[in-house]
Write an enzyme that holds these catalytic residues in place. Structure first.
Site, PDB file in Angstrom:
ATOM      1  N   ASN A 153       0.800  -1.233   0.000  1.00 54.67           N
ATOM      2  CA  ASN A 153       0.000   0.000   0.000  1.00 54.67           C
ATOM      3  C   ASN A 153       0.834   1.285   0.000  1.00 54.67           C
ATOM      4  O   ASN A 153       0.398   2.298  -0.548  1.00 54.67           O
ATOM      5  CB  ASN A 153      -1.035  -0.015   1.133  1.00 54.67           C
ATOM      6  N   LYS A 176      12.648  -7.119   0.810  1.00 46.99           N
ATOM      7  CA  LYS A 176      11.781  -7.762  -0.188  1.00 46.99           C
ATOM      8  C   LYS A 176      10.508  -6.944  -0.344  1.00 46.99           C
ATOM      9  O   LYS A 176       9.642  -6.933   0.539  1.00 46.99           O
ATOM     10  CB  LYS A 176      11.407  -9.188   0.233  1.00 46.99           C
ATOM     11  N   GLU A 179       5.340  -8.420  -3.921  1.00 47.50           N
ATOM     12  CA  GLU A 179       5.362  -8.809  -5.340  1.00 47.50           C
ATOM     13  C   GLU A 179       4.310  -8.036  -6.144  1.00 47.50           C
ATOM     14  O   GLU A 179       4.358  -7.981  -7.363  1.00 47.50           O
ATOM     15  CB  GLU A 179       5.164 -10.324  -5.497  1.00 47.50           C
ATOM     16  N   VAL A 180       3.359  -7.412  -5.438  1.00 46.06           N
ATOM     17  CA  VAL A 180       2.296  -6.651  -6.125  1.00 46.06           C
ATOM     18  C   VAL A 180       2.815  -5.278  -6.574  1.00 46.06           C
ATOM     19  O   VAL A 180       2.386  -4.742  -7.591  1.00 46.06           O
ATOM     20  CB  VAL A 180       1.075  -6.500  -5.176  1.00 46.06           C
ATOM     21  N   VAL A 230      -2.225  -9.737   9.362  1.00 49.89           N
ATOM     22  CA  VAL A 230      -2.035 -10.439  10.638  1.00 49.89           C
ATOM     23  C   VAL A 230      -1.696 -11.907  10.375  1.00 49.89           C
ATOM     24  O   VAL A 230      -0.755 -12.457  10.955  1.00 49.89           O
ATOM     25  CB  VAL A 230      -3.303 -10.337  11.513  1.00 49.89           C
ATOM     26  N   THR A 232      -0.287 -13.386   7.860  1.00 47.70           N
ATOM     27  CA  THR A 232       1.091 -13.585   7.376  1.00 47.70           C
ATOM     28  C   THR A 232       2.067 -13.270   8.501  1.00 47.70           C
ATOM     29  O   THR A 232       3.059 -13.980   8.692  1.00 47.70           O
ATOM     30  CB  THR A 232       1.395 -12.666   6.167  1.00 47.70           C
ATOM     31  N   CYS A 284      -3.502   1.005   6.580  1.00 42.01           N
ATOM     32  CA  CYS A 284      -3.644   0.064   7.702  1.00 42.01           C
ATOM     33  C   CYS A 284      -4.363   0.683   8.889  1.00 42.01           C
ATOM     34  O   CYS A 284      -5.105   0.014   9.593  1.00 42.01           O
ATOM     35  CB  CYS A 284      -2.277  -0.447   8.128  1.00 42.01           C
ATOM     36  N   LYS A 459      -2.375  -5.522  20.704  1.00 42.73           N
ATOM     37  CA  LYS A 459      -3.099  -6.784  20.497  1.00 42.73           C
ATOM     38  C   LYS A 459      -2.545  -7.512  19.262  1.00 42.73           C
ATOM     39  O   LYS A 459      -1.329  -7.523  19.057  1.00 42.73           O
ATOM     40  CB  LYS A 459      -4.592  -6.503  20.398  1.00 42.73           C
ATOM     41  N   GLU A 466       7.646   1.550  14.819  1.00 41.05           N
ATOM     42  CA  GLU A 466       8.511   2.202  13.831  1.00 41.05           C
ATOM     43  C   GLU A 466       8.463   3.702  14.109  1.00 41.05           C
ATOM     44  O   GLU A 466       7.468   4.222  14.623  1.00 41.05           O
ATOM     45  CB  GLU A 466       8.020   1.927  12.408  1.00 41.05           C
TER      46      GLU A 466
HETATM   47  P1  NAD Z   1       0.541  -9.725   3.026  1.00 42.06           P
HETATM   48  O1  NAD Z   1       0.644 -10.221   4.416  1.00 42.06           O
HETATM   49  O2  NAD Z   1      -0.246 -10.493   2.051  1.00 42.06           O
HETATM   50  O3  NAD Z   1       1.997  -9.576   2.363  1.00 42.06           O
HETATM   51  C1  NAD Z   1       2.993  -8.760   2.941  1.00 42.06           C
HETATM   52  C2  NAD Z   1       4.354  -9.267   2.510  1.00 42.06           C
HETATM   53  O4  NAD Z   1       4.597 -10.542   3.072  1.00 42.06           O
HETATM   54  C3  NAD Z   1       4.546  -9.430   1.003  1.00 42.06           C
HETATM   55  O5  NAD Z   1       5.819  -8.916   0.666  1.00 42.06           O
HETATM   56  C4  NAD Z   1       4.492 -10.930   0.827  1.00 42.06           C
HETATM   57  O6  NAD Z   1       5.209 -11.394  -0.298  1.00 42.06           O
HETATM   58  C5  NAD Z   1       5.132 -11.407   2.096  1.00 42.06           C
HETATM   59  N1  NAD Z   1       4.824 -12.770   2.514  1.00 42.06           N
HETATM   60  C6  NAD Z   1       3.719 -13.513   2.240  1.00 42.06           C
HETATM   61  N2  NAD Z   1       3.809 -14.720   2.853  1.00 42.06           N
HETATM   62  C7  NAD Z   1       4.978 -14.726   3.536  1.00 42.06           C
HETATM   63  C8  NAD Z   1       5.627 -15.677   4.376  1.00 42.06           C
HETATM   64  N3  NAD Z   1       5.088 -16.882   4.649  1.00 42.06           N
HETATM   65  N4  NAD Z   1       6.827 -15.359   4.911  1.00 42.06           N
HETATM   66  C9  NAD Z   1       7.381 -14.151   4.677  1.00 42.06           C
HETATM   67  N5  NAD Z   1       6.815 -13.207   3.882  1.00 42.06           N
HETATM   68  C10 NAD Z   1       5.627 -13.504   3.325  1.00 42.06           C
HETATM   69  O7  NAD Z   1       0.011  -8.233   3.157  1.00 42.06           O
HETATM   70  P2  NAD Z   1      -0.447  -7.240   1.984  1.00 42.06           P
HETATM   71  O8  NAD Z   1      -1.750  -7.707   1.450  1.00 42.06           O
HETATM   72  O9  NAD Z   1       0.688  -7.018   1.067  1.00 42.06           O
HETATM   73  O10 NAD Z   1      -0.657  -5.874   2.774  1.00 42.06           O
HETATM   74  C11 NAD Z   1      -1.858  -5.472   3.337  1.00 42.06           C
HETATM   75  C12 NAD Z   1      -1.823  -5.652   4.841  1.00 42.06           C
HETATM   76  O11 NAD Z   1      -0.733  -4.896   5.380  1.00 42.06           O
HETATM   77  C13 NAD Z   1      -3.070  -5.132   5.528  1.00 42.06           C
HETATM   78  O12 NAD Z   1      -3.484  -6.066   6.491  1.00 42.06           O
HETATM   79  C14 NAD Z   1      -2.583  -3.850   6.217  1.00 42.06           C
HETATM   80  O13 NAD Z   1      -3.305  -3.495   7.362  1.00 42.06           O
HETATM   81  C15 NAD Z   1      -1.163  -4.194   6.541  1.00 42.06           C
HETATM   82  N6  NAD Z   1      -0.348  -2.983   6.729  1.00 42.06           N
HETATM   83  C16 NAD Z   1       0.047  -2.663   8.005  1.00 42.06           C
HETATM   84  C17 NAD Z   1       0.785  -1.501   8.225  1.00 42.06           C
HETATM   85  C18 NAD Z   1       1.212  -1.098   9.624  1.00 42.06           C
HETATM   86  O14 NAD Z   1       2.068  -0.237   9.746  1.00 42.06           O
HETATM   87  N7  NAD Z   1       0.661  -1.670  10.669  1.00 42.06           N
HETATM   88  C19 NAD Z   1       1.136  -0.683   7.150  1.00 42.06           C
HETATM   89  C20 NAD Z   1       0.728  -1.041   5.872  1.00 42.06           C
HETATM   90  C21 NAD Z   1      -0.024  -2.206   5.672  1.00 42.06           C
END
Ligand code: NAD
Length: 496
Positions: A153, A176, A179-180, A230, A232, A284, A459, A466
């Site tokens: 995002n 990393k 990939e999107v 969450v 992942t 998020c 939670k 960060e």
């Molecule tokens: P995602 O969990 O699908 O993917 C995030 C990253 O994890 C990608 O780079 C993906 O390739 C990688 N990944 C996937 N499986 C993995 C594994 N088993 N081991 C290691 N890496 C792996 O999340 P998304 O759809 O890309 O992002 C959206 C989510 O991110 C939403 O839930 C959003 O709330 C959260 N987000 C949180 C914050 C924050 O600061 N709290 C900020 C931005 C986005």
């Protein structure tokens, strides 16, 4: 089309050897814009080896010198702001009006903040006089080679929020991108190199979850900083725990926004809209559960519907556009299914929008992942649309009678990323904030996340923070040393 995206490690672009190629798509048109070459395990091992080779020298480089190099990268990011923002608009679909004013800017700000912090004593330890001739001192030392894994995002912003404190503290990083949205990776790596960051200190690896999984369990890695869902995050933290690696987890939310009865109507509506429709709801910290006093409900709904007309889906590079498509086809289908569930199963009242195709898609962009900004009202706490993170432009109005009731309902969630309150009586606002279970909170505003503010979820929304001063501590380990200056060594073994 952009050039094919390869890996970047040991100070240069390196060809991936996995043979796996995926494409990244412009969400506004659904057309491919670049081929991306995924890393093999051998490539990842080589990237980690290059970072390990760079670590001794980079971690011993005086903080002031590291700072000078990173500040050069800040200047390059700012000089190239619009060029990078355009790439981010193509990769994420977000309007240029957003990427050019938020994404690169907030990333560069954080890099500047941490560069300045380490140059001005941010890595200093403490000294304690234990006895007149005995002292304890502590030192903050870099962790080693760290992994950053990003969500889609805020691509370059997330890469900077992780790499800035990591590199400033003297660590090396394997990053990393999602990939999107992978296009920022090469850009950032080249900017760091041009600024003088030595080979091996910042590296880019492309690939999906399998590549991420290999990185998180690799024995050469000291820390994993993750941003994503969450579900992942749970896998990533579990994998990192196996090797006792440090983790920072920035995960999802379902954040409450409480509008107090004395709030000015305009502020209440503007706040709720910013908390739900910025970045097409793909933030998020979005305040997707909007608690509105019953006494204000009809006026709030009326003004909200009027103001929804100010949401404009224009061509992404048009400076007047303020609402883009969703990031990918997968995500588009997920968000539409939540909207449909809200109507058909949760039976919430659809006040605005919905899951049919928007009428106002700009010409030539009909195949893109455009959706309508959507408002549900008369929502209840048990609905799927009010309990699960949708990560799209879906605002849920939850009417309430008393403030204690609103607080209790707001806290009824497994997630605790953000929360906020709007009201005229500031004492009352502070009191409500103090009772809300969330790590990031706002009073009479929503969404601003400056470099100075530590942010992290409570939670299931995360572990650690960060940014801010506390953000630097997440990238160091402390060593405590007790120094005895008394001469003779105290011993119980001096005589029979
Ligand atoms: P995602 O969990 O699908 O993917 C995030 C990253 O994890 C990608 O780079 C993906 O390739 C990688 N990944 C996937 N499986 C993995 C594994 N088993 N081991 C290691 N890496 C792996 O999340 P998304 O759809 O890309 O992002 C959206 C989510 O991110 C939403 O839930 C959003 O709330 C959260 N987000 C949180 C914050 C924050 O600061 N709290 C900020 C931005 C986005």
């Amino acid at each position: 089309m952009y050039a094919a995206q390869q890996l970047y490690y040991n100070g240069r672009v390196q060809e991936a050897t996995s043979g796996k190629i995926f494409t990244t798509v412009d969400p506004a048109t659904a057309k491919p814009i670049a081929e991306v070459h995924a890393a093999s395990e051998r490539d990842i091992d080589s990237a980690i080896a290059s970072a390990q080779a760079a670590f001794p020298s980079w971690s011993q480089t005086p903080p002031l010198v590291r700072s000078r190099i990173l500040l050069k990268a800040v200047s390059l990011l700012r000089e190239r702001n619009d060029e990078i923002a355009k790439v981010e608009t193509h990769d994420t679909g977000k309007p240029f009006s957003e990427t050019s004013t938020v994404d690169v800017v907030t990333g560069a700000d954080v890099l500047e903040y941490f560069a300045n912090l380490v140059a001005s004593g941010g890595l200093n330890g403490e000294t304690t006089q234990l006895r007149p001739d005995a002292w304890i001192y502590t030192k903050k030392e870099a962790l080693g080679v760290c992994v950053g894994i990003g969500a889609w995002n805020y691509p370059i912003q997330i890469a900077l929020w992780k790499s800035a404190p990591c590199l400033a503290a003297g660590n090396c990083m394997i990053y990393k991108p999602s990939e999107v949205t992978p296009l920022h990776g090469q850009i950032l790596a080249k900017i760091y190199a041009e600024a003088g960051v030595p080979p091996g200190v910042f590296n880019i690896i492309h690939g999906d979850g399998a590549v991420g999984g290999y990185l998180t369990k690799h024995p050469g890695i000291s820390k994993v900083s993750f941003t994503g869902q969450v579900s992942t995050g749970q896998k990533v933290a579990a994998s990192a725990a196996g090797g006792m690696k440090y983790v920072t987890m920035e995960l999802g939310g379902k954040s409450p926004l409480i509008i107090l009865p004395d709030t000015e109507l305009e502020n209440a509506v503007d706040g709720a809209m910013m908390a739900n429709f910025f970045s097409t709801g793909q933030v998020c910290t979005n305040g997707t559960r909007v608690f509105v006093p019953r006494s204000m409900k009809s006026a709030f709904e009326k003004r909200l519907v009027e103001k929804m007309e100010y949401i404009r889906s224009l061509e992404p590079m048009d400076p007047n556009s303020n609402f883009g498509p969703l990031v990918s086809e997968t995500h588009y289908k997920k968000v539409l299914s939540y909207m449909q569930h809200g109507v058909e199963v949760d039976k919430a009242s659809l006040l605005y929008g919905g899951y049919s195709k928007p009428k106002a898609i700009p010409r030539g962009y009909e195949q893109g992942f455009w959706v309508q900004p959507t408002v549900f009202t008369n929502c209840t706490d048990s609905m799927k649309i009010t309990t699960e993170e949708i990560f799209g432009p879906v605002l849920c109005i939850l009417p309430y009678k008393t403030i204690p009731e609103a607080i209790e309902r707001a806290n009824k969630s497994k997630l605790g990323l953000a929360a906020g309150v709007f009201g005229k009586d500031l004492n009352q606002c502070h009191e409500v904030i103090s009772k809300l279970q969330a790590g990031i909170t706002w009073v009479n505003t929503w969404g601003e996340s400056p470099a100075e503010m530590s942010v992290g979820g409570w939670k299931q929304s995360g572990v650690g923070v960060e940014n801010g001063r506390r953000g630097l501590n997440a990238w160091v380990r402390e060593k405590s040393t007790l120094v005895e200056g008394g001469g003779a060594v105290g011993t119980v073994f001096a005589k029979l």
